[in-house]
Each structure stands twice: as structure tokens, then as C-alpha cells.
Design an enzyme around this catalytic site. Structure first.
Site, short mmCIF file in Angstrom:
data_model
loop_
_atom_site.label_atom_id
_atom_site.label_comp_id
_atom_site.label_asym_id
_atom_site.label_seq_id
_atom_site.Cartn_x
_atom_site.Cartn_y
_atom_site.Cartn_z
N SER A 173 -2.94 7.58 6.02
CA SER A 173 -3.93 7.41 4.96
C SER A 173 -5.18 6.85 5.60
O SER A 173 -5.12 6.31 6.71
CB SER A 173 -3.40 6.42 3.93
OG SER A 173 -4.41 6.00 3.04
N TYR A 185 1.28 -1.59 1.62
CA TYR A 185 0.84 -0.21 1.81
C TYR A 185 -0.02 -0.02 3.06
O TYR A 185 0.28 0.81 3.91
CB TYR A 185 0.09 0.29 0.56
CG TYR A 185 -0.12 1.79 0.59
CD1 TYR A 185 0.93 2.65 0.25
CD2 TYR A 185 -1.33 2.35 0.98
CE1 TYR A 185 0.75 4.03 0.30
CE2 TYR A 185 -1.51 3.72 1.02
CZ TYR A 185 -0.46 4.55 0.68
OH TYR A 185 -0.63 5.92 0.73
#
Ligand SMILES: *[C@@H]1O[C@H](CO)[C@@H](O)[C@H](O)[C@H]1NC(C)=O
Length: 329
Positions: A173, A185
Site C-alpha cells: 500500500s 495496518y
């Protein structure tokens, strides 16, 4: 006279060479591997989002897709939407024995040819929020799926990938380049970047190629605000009163409002931008090492990640509200 001609030639070359290099790169980028439409590919996290679309997209092009889903419903819905060639299976990437059974299943499907493509796509985002609101298990819940899960799946599938001199495609990401929000995350995606870099260097002598996908913000289960905010409310309500006071009574509502606004602005619904990158990584003769997917990733987040930290700190501060106590600092 002689000098004029020379300088004309120099300018012409200076303009022409980069153009030729760009055209050459563009043509090279379009070469496909032989028989790409007959390859066997295993994808995790196919219940929804990128994994689900990629499975259907590759199935539509004739590839043999083995799609791992977390839920029965995800698997049944995908099977109903795909050709009979596509095989679904249930997989929880935090369960090593479950991964072992998936390897057996895939091994029987592919036989002596080995596995061409492994796409590590399964992931979760919740809980994300201010670091002080989180407990250790809030971090490990996410790390277990997004990082340890990716490592476990990759290690267990490596023998099959080696046999086919195949490809690994890991979904990281832009949050693997910039830590824009607290929680597991960003940590997990930084880990996926590092793991993929080591894997690429270590497996290159064996003909295995590794690509990293770095999507910007897209509308998927990972960015679903109802899930993120329900969990954020759980964290906020379990905070001690003095901690809540230090943020200010209206902080939670301000935070949710700011998050709604930024995500509404940032999230693109066109997730095919991401699956096109994944397909390229699996079918191109010369796959890229990193794919920034989406305009925001290419032209904002990734360039921002190269700038000094005070610049990215400034951008992060603009996106989220400040606690009331900050004036005392
Ligand atoms: C996945 O497996 C882990 C470990 O066995 C278990 O704790 C977890 O509840 C499972 N998750 C789901 C959604 O089944």
C-alpha cells in the site's frame, strides 16, 4: 558554421535519446509471457475487493484461477460469477495447517507444472486510529493477517513456485511508504515491502520474480468507514475519562467527521486500476518491481514519501484534527 551544426546535433540527441528510451520501455512493457492465458494462479482474499475482481478478470482471460476466500458465502458468490474453470477454496491465512491444506489442493491442480502465480492479497485494516487508544492485541490482530500471513503463505508455496519459475505478487500500500495512521495496518504494509524486497533478491537466481503493488486509496472493505468507525467508537468508549479529557469532549466526533471528509475525497471506486497492475505483474514478460496504483499513489503519496518527514507530518496533521491539549505543549 561548424559549431552551429554541432550544437544542433547535440540538442537533437539530447531530446531524441530519452524519447527512444521511453518508446523502447513502453514496447518492452507490453510483451507477454508465452502462454500467459493458460497459467495457474493462486489468489488470497477473494471474498471482495481487489482479490475478487482479479479472480474474475483472470478467469475471463482463460487463466486457471484458484481463489481462496475467508467465508463460505464469498466462495459461493465468486464461483457463481465465474467460469467452471475457476476453483474456490476456504483459507484463513493465520492458520498454518489451513495453508498446508491449500498447498495440497493447489499441488493436485497444477501437477508437474508447478504454480505460476501467487497473489498475496488478503488483508484487514481495523483497528486503525490514534496510537494511544490501542492495545497490543489491536496491533497483533492486523499484523497476523497482513504480515505473518503473507510470510507463511509465501514460504509454504515456494516449492511449487520454484518448480514453475513463477511469480509472487504482494499487495502492500502507499501506507507501506508513509505511516499516515496509527495501528497495525501501516506497520504490516512496511513489513510486506521489506519482506518482498528480500524475497525478490533471494529468489532471483531461481527465476522467481516478485512484484509489489502499492495502491493509493480505493473503495474496498479495507477502507469501509462504517467498519473503521464502529471499531474506533469501541476504542474511544473504553478509554479512561482522563485520557478522553486530554483529547477534548468533541474529539471523537471531530475525528470521525474529518476522516469521513478525507476518505470521501481520496477513495477511488475504480479498483480495476489495481487489478490491471496485478495482471501485468503476472502476465508481462518484464514485470515491474513496484506498481503505484491510482493517481494519488503515483503523483502524490509516493513522491511525498521521498520528502523530509516534516512535510509528511504537515500533510497528516491537515487530514486529522488536533487534540485540545496540544496548545499546552
Ligand atoms: C483464523 O484462524 C485463527 C487461528 O486458528 C483463529 O484464531 C481465527 O478465529 C480464525 N479466523 C476466522 C475468521 O475464522
Amino acid at each position: 558554421m561548424h559549431n552551429v551544426i554541432q550544437s544542433h546535433l547535440a540538442v537533437t540527441f539530447a531530446l531524441l535519446l530519452p524519447a527512444i528510451a521511453a518508446i523502447r520501455w513502453y514496447i518492452r512493457d507490453r510483451y507477454k509471457v508465452d502462454g500467459f492465458n493458460k497459467k495457474y494462479v493462486f489468489i488470497t482474499g477473494c471474498d471482495s475487493g481487489f482479490g475478487n475482481l482479479l479472480a474474475r478478470q483472470l478467469d475471463g482471460k482463460g487463466l486457471h484461477v484458484m481463489a481462496a476466500c475467508l467465508t463460505e458465502k464469498g466462495a459461493a458468490d465468486l464461483a457463481a460469477a465465474a467460469s467452471p474453470r475457476l476453483k474456490t477454496l476456504l483459507l484463513n491465512v493465520t492458520d498454518s495447517a489451513n495453508i498446508g491444506r491449500a498447498v495440497e489442493f493447489v499441488s493436485e491442480e497444477v501437477g508437474e507444472r508447478g504454480l505460476w502465480g501467487l497473489v498475496n492479497n488478503a488483508g484487514r485494516s481495523v483497528p486503525i486510529g490514534p496510537t494511544e487508544w490501542l492495545k497490543l492485541e489491536d496491533f497483533t490482530k492486523v499484523l497476523d493477517v497482513n504480515l505473518i500471513g503473507v510470510i507463511d503463505v509465501t514460504l509454504q508455496f515456494l516449492p511449487l513456485l520454484k518448480k514453475a519459475q513463477g511469480r509472487v505478487v504482494n499487495v502492500a500500500s502507499i501506507l507501506g511508504r508513509l505511516s499516515l495512521i496509527g495501528g497495525g495496518y501501516c506497520l504490516s504494509k512496511w513489513g510486506v515491502e521489506a519482506f518482498s524486497d528480500s524475497l525478490r533478491r533471494d529468489m532471483r537466481p531461481f527465476g522467481i520474480k516478485v512484484s509489489i503493488i502499492e495502491p493509493g486509496f480505493f473503495k474496498t472493505a479495507v477502507t469501509r468507514l462504517d467498519l473503521i468507525e464502529a471499531d474506533l467508537r469501541r476504542l474511544w468508549t473504553s478509554l479512561p475519562e482522563d485520557v478522553k479529557d486530554s483529547y477534548g469532549k468533541t474529539y471523537f466526533d471531530d475525528y470521525v467527521k474529518a476522516q469521513d471528509f478525507s476518505m470521501g475525497l481520496l477513495c477511488s471506486p475504480d479498483i480495476s486500476k489495481v487489478t490491471r497492475c496485478m495482471e501485468h505483474a503476472l502476465t508481462a514478460r518484464f514485470p515491474r518491481t513496484r506498481y503505484g496504483a491510482g493517481w494519488d499513489a503515483k503523483f502524490f503519496w509516493i513522491p511525498l514519501s521521498y520528502l523530509p518527514s516534516f512535510v509528511s507530518d504537515y500533510v497528516t496533521n491537515v487530514l486529522l484534527p488536533s487534540p485540545k491539549d496540544q496548545r499546552n505543549v
